[in-house]
Design an enzyme around this catalytic site. Structure first.
Site, PDB file in Angstrom:
ATOM      1  N   GLY A  73       0.837  -1.185  -0.092  1.00  0.00           N
ATOM      2  CA  GLY A  73      -0.365  -0.010  -0.187  1.00  0.00           C
ATOM      3  C   GLY A  73       0.948   1.210  -0.794  1.00  0.00           C
ATOM      4  O   GLY A  73       0.574   2.418  -0.187  1.00  0.00           O
ATOM      5  N   ARG A  74       2.400   1.171   0.314  1.00  0.00           N
ATOM      6  CA  ARG A  74       2.816   1.923   0.362  1.00  0.00           C
ATOM      7  C   ARG A  74       4.481   1.877   0.120  1.00  0.00           C
ATOM      8  O   ARG A  74       5.526   2.724   0.506  1.00  0.00           O
ATOM      9  CB  ARG A  74       3.255   2.741   1.848  1.00  0.00           C
ATOM     10  CG  ARG A  74       2.790   1.997   2.859  1.00  0.00           C
ATOM     11  CD  ARG A  74       3.248   2.936   4.514  1.00  0.00           C
ATOM     12  NE  ARG A  74       3.221   2.123   5.319  1.00  0.00           N
ATOM     13  CZ  ARG A  74       3.507   2.181   6.311  1.00  0.00           C
ATOM     14  NH1 ARG A  74       3.320   3.900   6.589  1.00  0.00           N
ATOM     15  NH2 ARG A  74       2.738   1.701   7.251  1.00  0.00           N
ATOM     16  N   GLY A 122      -0.486   6.032   1.645  1.00  0.00           N
ATOM     17  CA  GLY A 122       0.752   5.675   1.181  1.00  0.00           C
ATOM     18  C   GLY A 122       2.488   6.284   1.424  1.00  0.00           C
ATOM     19  O   GLY A 122       3.040   5.728   1.056  1.00  0.00           O
ATOM     20  N   ARG A 155      14.368  -0.244   2.048  1.00  0.00           N
ATOM     21  CA  ARG A 155      14.169  -1.445   2.883  1.00  0.00           C
ATOM     22  C   ARG A 155      14.878  -2.789   1.528  1.00  0.00           C
ATOM     23  O   ARG A 155      14.846  -2.725  -0.012  1.00  0.00           O
ATOM     24  CB  ARG A 155      13.622  -2.431   2.873  1.00  0.00           C
ATOM     25  CG  ARG A 155      12.717  -1.244   4.052  1.00  0.00           C
ATOM     26  CD  ARG A 155      10.712  -2.119   4.760  1.00  0.00           C
ATOM     27  NE  ARG A 155       9.728  -2.424   4.170  1.00  0.00           N
ATOM     28  CZ  ARG A 155       9.119  -3.086   4.173  1.00  0.00           C
ATOM     29  NH1 ARG A 155       9.311  -3.179   5.634  1.00  0.00           N
ATOM     30  NH2 ARG A 155       8.021  -3.517   3.245  1.00  0.00           N
ATOM     31  N   ASP A 164       0.340 -10.919   6.576  1.00  0.00           N
ATOM     32  CA  ASP A 164       0.954  -9.865   5.218  1.00  0.00           C
ATOM     33  C   ASP A 164       1.862 -10.065   5.686  1.00  0.00           C
ATOM     34  O   ASP A 164       3.481  -8.879   5.452  1.00  0.00           O
ATOM     35  CB  ASP A 164       0.176  -9.306   5.388  1.00  0.00           C
ATOM     36  CG  ASP A 164      -0.657  -8.619   6.418  1.00  0.00           C
ATOM     37  OD1 ASP A 164      -0.988  -9.092   7.201  1.00  0.00           O
ATOM     38  OD2 ASP A 164      -0.359  -7.759   6.097  1.00  0.00           O
TER      39      ASP A 164
HETATM   40  P1  AMP Z   1       0.792  -3.223   8.427  1.00  0.00           P
HETATM   41  O1  AMP Z   1       0.125  -3.931   9.062  1.00  0.00           O
HETATM   42  O2  AMP Z   1       1.781  -1.605   8.949  1.00  0.00           O
HETATM   43  O3  AMP Z   1       2.098  -4.339   7.538  1.00  0.00           O
HETATM   44  O4  AMP Z   1       0.303  -2.549   7.007  1.00  0.00           O
HETATM   45  C1  AMP Z   1      -1.018  -3.888   6.522  1.00  0.00           C
HETATM   46  C2  AMP Z   1      -1.335  -2.991   5.150  1.00  0.00           C
HETATM   47  O5  AMP Z   1      -1.964  -1.754   5.345  1.00  0.00           O
HETATM   48  C3  AMP Z   1      -0.731  -3.289   4.287  1.00  0.00           C
HETATM   49  O6  AMP Z   1      -1.674  -3.864   2.812  1.00  0.00           O
HETATM   50  C4  AMP Z   1       0.439  -1.753   3.601  1.00  0.00           C
HETATM   51  O7  AMP Z   1       0.979  -1.861   2.887  1.00  0.00           O
HETATM   52  C5  AMP Z   1      -0.353  -0.958   4.200  1.00  0.00           C
HETATM   53  N1  AMP Z   1      -0.698   0.046   5.256  1.00  0.00           N
HETATM   54  C6  AMP Z   1      -0.060   0.561   5.947  1.00  0.00           C
HETATM   55  N2  AMP Z   1      -0.372   1.304   5.933  1.00  0.00           N
HETATM   56  C7  AMP Z   1      -0.580   2.540   4.916  1.00  0.00           C
HETATM   57  C8  AMP Z   1      -1.016   3.730   4.263  1.00  0.00           C
HETATM   58  N3  AMP Z   1       0.088   4.930   4.764  1.00  0.00           N
HETATM   59  N4  AMP Z   1      -0.556   3.948   3.286  1.00  0.00           N
HETATM   60  C9  AMP Z   1      -1.135   3.007   2.372  1.00  0.00           C
HETATM   61  N5  AMP Z   1      -0.984   1.809   2.775  1.00  0.00           N
HETATM   62  C10 AMP Z   1      -0.834   0.805   4.130  1.00  0.00           C
HETATM   63 MG    MG Z   2       2.419  -5.375   6.452  1.00  0.00          MG
END
Ligand code: AMP
Ligand code: MG
Length: 497
Positions: free
Chosen positions: A100-101, A134, A184, A264
């Protein structure tokens, strides 16, 4: 620099690219470039990671590099994309997620043939951003940067971090913060969730392509296996279970809480991935919850080994159409139940300076963990003091850590009998290389972040230096190895990053 067909300038950093994930095709990702980040500035760099990629210090210090890792200039030979995956979040099927980002720039070919993928995190909207913007904020990018490199120095499998760049561009979280991008690096960012995605959708062709890709590149021995009736996908499940077990055993031993062990966020390579609300334990509290967004404590420290197994079960279900036999899948999964405890015991024995297994090890380890919990003893300081005590035979500084000294004395008697069997100098040496003096405690990260927000990166640089060699004494930096201040317990870290 040379001009691309579309007029944008591509930077030649002298890298050789071999973009294997990109070649899997459009079912797996969407090709897109990072979004520009205005007026970037350097926050931190890892020279070690740059060296692994073949990027010189001079190039890393160039203004062009800053623009590249801000996402403002493309690297020639890269093939930027965002990948699609799904996953279970906090025990629930969450459906489609995806990068997502994060933007995968591509895979840099390395001398050993393994290849290293380079990814920008926080580089703007993708088709998988859902409700997000993002972007990533400076504080979480600094935490990911420092922790990736700290974990690596501790010998724990992890994605690495090449650099962080910041910008004054505002990002809206609980309050207005500023944006940053962390670059990364890992051999692959493929997650359990990638497999769940195609399996849940019945896209069995893609599922097989992905599994074959992972086996051929990272687990070639699975093709030759005699176990599991020669089933390479069951062998893959067992191999991933083994790596995951080994990784979580290291987390537990060092006192690392991941905080968001959703499927994930689980690497198919058994790497620590997606640093969010992570924490290293201060006082030893088995039920410690580091994530403010996890009030139920699903991902509490002492639940991590079981959660990893639960996540592997999700992976097993996703792979079932390829494995084709439930019993084989179960059998492959079962290995976790023996590999994890063995790996954990090996880790804990090393912490105690016991080079080999012997009768009573289990009781010794259970005994000290119980006492540490009952007395709320600082986890890293206990182990480091114990290491020095074995060297000097003066156990008083360790004893001082316990309110219930009588109980500690009983344990100590048992422990002394155990190590008397070994060479003490050897034991102390092993312990000092196993029990780190410097950890990325929450309050240390917080101090580096507060200074960085004011444009002062000296504390970040100090931490980076200390954590790159966490087993060294580093005279003059006693405060960084000391107990956390009272305010450390008020730091609240959530999923919002
Ligand atoms: P995470 O819990 O950080 O692993 O995020 C879970 C999902 O949400 C993943 O698919 C990330 O890419 C997406 N995600 C988290 N933060 C953001 C953000 N600020 N903008 C877009 N997608 C996000
Ligand atoms: Mg994640």
């Amino acid at each position: 620099m040379n001009t691309l067909v579309d007029g944008s300038m591509a930077v030649d950093a002298g890298l050789r690219w071999n973009n294997r994930f990109a070649s899997l095709g459009p079912s797996f990702h969407t090709r897109l470039a990072p979004h520009p980040l205005p007026d970037p500035y350097w926050v931190g760099k890892s020279r070690a990671v740059a060296g692994q990629l073949g990027l010189s210090d001079a190039w890393m210090d160039s203004p062009v590099a800053l623009e590249v890792f801000a996402g403002n200039l493309p690297l020639s030979g890269s093939a930027p994309l965002a990948s699609v995956y799904s996953g279970h979040q906090f025990g629930q099927w969450a459906g489609q997620l995806g990068d997502g980002r994060a933007i995968l720039l591509g895979e840099v070919a390395t001398g050993d043939g393994a290849g290293l993928e380079v990814q920008l995190k926080g580089s703007g909207l993708t088709p998988y951003s859902r409700m997000g913007d993002g972007r990533a904020v400076l504080r979480s990018s600094i935490r990911e940067f420092l922790c990736s490199e700290a974990m690596h120095a501790l010998g724990i499998p992890t994605s690495r971090a090449l650099c962080v760049v910041g910008s004054d561009a505002p990002v809206y979280r609980e309050e207005i913060e500023t944006a940053a991008v962390v670059t990364r690096v890992a051999p692959s960012f493929i997650r359990f969730g990638h497999f769940e995605h195609f399996s849940a959708r019945g896209q069995l062709g893609e599922l097989k392509t992905l599994a074959d890709f992972v086996i051929d590149r990272f687990y070639p021995a699975c093709r030759e296996t005699a176990a599991f009736d020669g089933n390479p996908y069951a062998a893959l499940l067992e191999a991933v279970s083994g790596r995951t077990a080994a990784m979580v055993a290291q987390w537990q031993a060092v006192g690392f809480c991941h905080g968001v062990m959703n499927t994930d966020n689980m690497s198919i390579l058994g790497l620590t991935l997606d640093y969010g609300p992570f924490q290293f334990l201060d006082a030893y509290d088995p039920g410690h919850i580091c994530n403010h967004s996890d009030p139920q404590g699903r991902y509490a420290y002492n639940r991590q080994p079981n959660v990893a197994y639960w996540n592997l079960f999700c992976l097993a279900q996703a792979l079932l159409p390829l494995i084709g036999d439930q019993d084989l899948a179960k059998q492959a999964l079962e290995s976790y139940k023996t590999v994890f405890p063995e790996a954990f015991m090996t880790q804990m024995r090393a912490k105690l300076g016991l080079a080999e297994a012997s009768d009573g090890d289990g009781a010794l380890i259970d005994g000290i963990l119980l006492l540490l919990a009952q007395n709320g003893v600082d986890y890293p300081i206990f182990w480091r003091r114990l290491s020095h005590a074995v060297a000097s035979s003066d156990f008083e500084p360790v004893r001082d850590l316990f309110a219930d000294r009588a109980a500690f004395d009983v344990w100590l008697l048992l422990y002394k009998e155990h190590i008397a069997l070994d060479d003490k100098a050897l034991a102390a040496d092993l312990m000092l290389k196993t029990n780190p003096r410097f950890m990325l405690r929450n309050h240390l990260a917080e101090q580096a972040i507060r200074a960085a927000k004011l444009g002062d990166f000296s504390e970040l640089n100090t931490l980076q230096t200390l954590l790159a060699r966490p087993f060294d004494e580093h005279p003059g930096f006693e405060a960084h190895a000391d107990f956390p201040p009272d305010w450390a317990s008020t730091i609240s870290i959530s999923c919002s990053s």
